[in-house]
Enzyme design. Structure first.
Site, mmCIF file in Angstrom:
data_model
loop_
_atom_site.group_PDB
_atom_site.id
_atom_site.type_symbol
_atom_site.label_atom_id
_atom_site.label_comp_id
_atom_site.label_asym_id
_atom_site.label_seq_id
_atom_site.Cartn_x
_atom_site.Cartn_y
_atom_site.Cartn_z
ATOM 1 N N LEU A 399 1.208 -0.701 -0.177
ATOM 2 C CA LEU A 399 0.274 -0.598 -0.345
ATOM 3 C C LEU A 399 0.992 1.186 0.148
ATOM 4 C CD1 LEU A 399 -2.798 -0.669 2.099
ATOM 5 C CD2 LEU A 399 -3.072 -1.438 0.056
ATOM 6 N N GLY A 400 2.195 1.107 0.479
ATOM 7 C CA GLY A 400 2.709 2.329 0.613
ATOM 8 C C GLY A 400 4.461 2.189 1.175
ATOM 9 N N GLY A 402 7.322 4.226 3.275
ATOM 10 C CA GLY A 402 7.786 4.983 3.784
ATOM 11 C C GLY A 402 9.449 5.011 5.273
ATOM 12 N N GLY A 403 10.024 5.805 5.667
ATOM 13 C CA GLY A 403 11.153 5.782 6.616
ATOM 14 C C GLY A 403 10.924 4.771 7.395
ATOM 15 N N THR A 406 7.231 -0.770 5.547
ATOM 16 C CA THR A 406 6.018 -1.175 4.112
ATOM 17 C C THR A 406 5.153 -1.207 4.954
ATOM 18 O OG1 THR A 406 8.087 -1.410 3.129
ATOM 19 C CG2 THR A 406 6.197 -2.237 2.431
ATOM 20 N N LYS A 421 2.379 -3.013 8.659
ATOM 21 C CA LYS A 421 3.321 -2.704 8.719
ATOM 22 C C LYS A 421 4.297 -3.572 9.285
ATOM 23 C CE LYS A 421 5.104 1.677 11.080
ATOM 24 N NZ LYS A 421 4.998 2.570 11.822
ATOM 25 N N ASP A 518 5.104 13.953 16.009
ATOM 26 C CA ASP A 518 4.838 13.728 14.293
ATOM 27 C C ASP A 518 3.094 13.372 13.190
ATOM 28 O OD1 ASP A 518 6.756 13.789 12.098
ATOM 29 O OD2 ASP A 518 6.455 11.665 11.691
#
Length: 705
Positions: A399-400, A402-403, A406, A421, A518
């Site tokens: 789905l995406g 990032g840092g 995944t 995740k 964040d």
């Protein structure tokens, strides 16, 4: 593998395939061939119809009425044909008669087989016979003597003692054995008597088996026919060339003349020329047991072997064999069980090692210490279940990225759609962030905060299992040009209010205050109805009621980071307020917090500057400017400006922000109701008057702020 070897293997494959195809084609054609003429077998390569014989040399004509067979190329009447011995028995070989004078040599040239035919008179099966009185005969080929014999007259026969008709040992008849197979030769005959009268005699080649009982001929009779056995061969080349010998057969050169012959290998029988080739001989089914001492015969392909057949040995062998088989089976089963147990132990040890490395002990300690505040039970998922849910973390399920890790889409065994995740763990501090996120989310139950179902610590990196939010992020809908038109001003205002309400809950209504740390548009997820959900709590911190701030290492995302927190390292609820102000500015302007331009000063500064110089409407997003009423957009902009104050003490709390946005939304809904009611019941002047008053009231309110 060398290219030459590959080419050779490919060539052999093509050749064998070609041969199999040719064999199948030949068998199909031979299946319709007649194999008998009367009582006589006509074996291949001989045949009676086109396509049933190898070549014209082997063509046989059959007289169906008489049952007689004739070799077509030579006109010989054939008695029988053998492929095992490569022989043909001719019935009608002509006996040649002659008359010779004394002391004169008579030379005769014998053309026995015309050129172009692969037949020779067999020296093993035939004898050369000369019959007559006082003859000396020389048989030779190219001046090489093949044999000599002499027949003398019986001048003083004893009365009552006749000559045996079946002997040809020198009295009125002589015979000679042949040294080679013969096709053409010459004969020299000399009469030994002193009489000048011509004397009759005859000579012939004859089947040796036939000779013993058929010598009672009249010498001067003009014509006799006798059987003669011929050798035959195939072709006019050697075995080195491509030959017609089929499977389980071998080729050997016809040593006396040209051509070659085929014969079945030892242990096989049949027709070596036929496409089916030679078949295995089952020696054990013969009338007599080939094994000595009545031992047991066991047939194999091309051979056989003998086994002891004593009863007591058999009685011992059976239980011994069964015991060995059972022992072997038990040994294999035990080996498989041990291998399975070792694999299970290693797998369990590996999972325990991953559990400890991924912060499992720390997580248990944290959850135990805060068990009273846990809002829902977390599930510890097995790695096998999550692998099944995500097709072993297939790239098509991403789905995406990032840092932090995944995100994969998956479906659990109970049918729930989840987001898994897979964390990017490179050091111990990131393990701490992972444990912190689990602990934080286990204490929260709010419809606008991501729900954590559980985690998995058995994998090489830790895995978190969330509810699946299907409509991407707020950042995607604001900054992606294809999605801007879908996010109306009404949706933007509602999303801002929902996020503010969720942050107010974290700061003021949760069992312990939680600072997200964040907040940004990419951490705000949207579902199919554009409902906002806050995610990514890896940097979040819990704060007890009696504390106003935490001193931590600075963490967050550039562009959303509170300047005061960045300088002091003191984290409080106003740090989230500042980041939220940046998100409000994004919602209003459609611009990113930090652009890719080299000299960009950041959205927060640009936004405050635009308000200060009364240039707000120059930077508003097109959708906001067109759909939002002036007093609404100005009120939200003023609220964002307050959130972006450099001095944290001058910023409003999230409770105040949430209350202000709720008031704006309620006023908007009230206005919609009034407009709807007035549209149905008011006159034009009343509508104009009502809208004018509302507009003035809105402007007065925003200006007072």
């Amino acid at each position: 593998m060398a290219p030459d070897a590959i080419f050779l293997g490919f060539f052999i494959f093509l050749l064998s395939k070609s041969q199999m195809t040719e064999t199948a084609r030949a068998m199909k054609s031979l299946s319709h061939c007649q194999t008998k003429c009367g009582e006589m077998e006509i074996p291949y390569p001989f045949g009676m119809k086109k396509g049933c014989y190898l070549d014209k040399t082997f063509e046989v004509m059959c007289n169906d009425s008489t049952g007689s067979a004739t070799l077509a190329s030579l006109g010989w009447e054939v008695k029988d044909i053998s492929v095992s011995n490569s022989t043909l028995r001719r019935k009608d070989f002509n006996v040649e008669t002659f008359k010779a004078k004394s002391d004169e040599w008579l030379t005769l040239s014998l053309d026995l087989v015309p050129a172009g035919n692969q037949y020779w008179i067999s020296h093993n099966k035939n004898t050369f016979v000369v019959k007559g009185c006082d003859f000396l005969a020389y048989l030779y080929d190219s001046e090489v003597t093949l044999g000599v014999c002499a027949s003398t007259c019986n001048h003083n026969p004893k009365k009552g003692v006749p000559l045996l008709p079946s002997t040809c040992q020198g009295l009125n008849c002589c015979q000679m054995d042949l040294l080679n197979d013969i096709r053409n030769c010459s004969l020299d005959v000399l009469r030994l008597s002193n009489s000048t009268d011509d004397h009759c005699g005859f000579f012939t080649f004859i089947d040796t088996d036939y000779l013993s009982s058929h010598l009672n001929f009249s010498v001067c009779k003009k014509r006799y026919t006798v059987p003669v056995v011929y050798e035959w061969a195939v072709g006019n080349t050697s075995c080195d060339r491509r030959n017609v010998c089929k499977q389980n057969s071998e080729c050997y050169n016809y040593t006396t003349h040209t051509g070659y012959k085929c014969k079945c290998r030892k242990g096989y029988e049949g027709n070596p020329y036929h496409p089916e080739g030679c078949q295995d001989i089952n020696e054990c089914k013969r009338k007599y047991n080939p094994c000595s001492n009545n031992n047991r015969c066991v047939n194999t392909e091309g051979r056989y072997y003998c086994l002891p057949n004593r009863r007591h040995k058999l009685e011992l062998a059976i239980p011994l064999g069964i015991g060995l088989a059972l022992g072997l089976l038990l040994l294999v089963a035990t080996g498989i069980w041990i291998w399975h147990k070792v694999k299970m132990i290693k797998n369990r040890e590996m999972k325990q090692r991953f559990f400890k490395r991924n912060g499992g002990l720390l997580l248990q300690q944290q959850v135990t210490s805060s068990r009273a505040s846990v809002s829902h039970e977390l599930t510890l998922f097995k790695i096998e279940e999550l692998e099944k849910a995500t097709d072993k973390f297939s790239g098509s399920r991403i789905l995406g990225k990032g840092g932090a890790g995944t995100i994969y889409k998956g479906m659990l065994s109970d049918g729930r759609i989840v987001a898994v995740k897979k964390a990017n763990i490179t050091n111990d501090s990131e393990i701490g962030q992972f444990v912190n996120e689990v602990c934080i989310l286990s204490q929260i139950s709010h419809r606008h905060i991501i729900k954590l179902f559980g985690c998995c610590l058995e994998a090489e990196v830790p895995l978190l299992v969330y509810e699946h939010i299907s409509n991407s992020t707020l950042s995607h809908h604001i900054h992606n040009e294809q999605s801007i038109s879908a996010l109306s001003w009404e949706n933007r205002l509602r999303i801002a209010a929902e996020v503010a309400g969720a942050l107010a809950y974290l700061h003021s209504y949760a069992s312990t205050a939680i600072f997200h740390r964040d907040i940004k548009s990419s951490n705000i997820l949207l579902d199919e109805n554009y409902r906002a959900v806050i995610a990514d709590f890896g940097l979040s911190r819990s704060v007890s009621i009696d504390r106003t701030h935490l001193t931590t290492l600075v963490g967050g995302t550039f562009g959303y980071l509170d300047p005061e927190y960045f300088q002091s390292g003191q984290l409080n609820d106003k740090s989230d307020v500042y980041a939220y102000g940046v998100v409000l500015a994004e919602i209003l302007t459609g611009q990113k917090a930090v652009s890719s331009a080299k000299d960009d000063i950041g959205l927060a500064i640009r936004f405050r500057s635009a308000l200060k110089h009364d240039r707000l409407y120059e930077i508003l997003d097109k959708v906001v400017a067109e759909e939002g009423q002036k007093h609404e957009t100005l009120a939200v902009a003023k609220l964002a400006k307050r959130c972006l104050k450099i001095n944290a003490r001058k910023r409003p709390s999230m409770k105040e922000v949430a209350a202000e946005l709720d008031r704006l939304r309620k006023m908007k809904e009230l206005q919609k109701h009034q407009e709807s009611f007035c549209h149905e019941h008011c006159s034009k002047s009343e509508k104009f008057y009502s809208s004018g008053i509302e507009s003035e009231a809105g402007d007065d309110q925003t200006l007072s702020e």
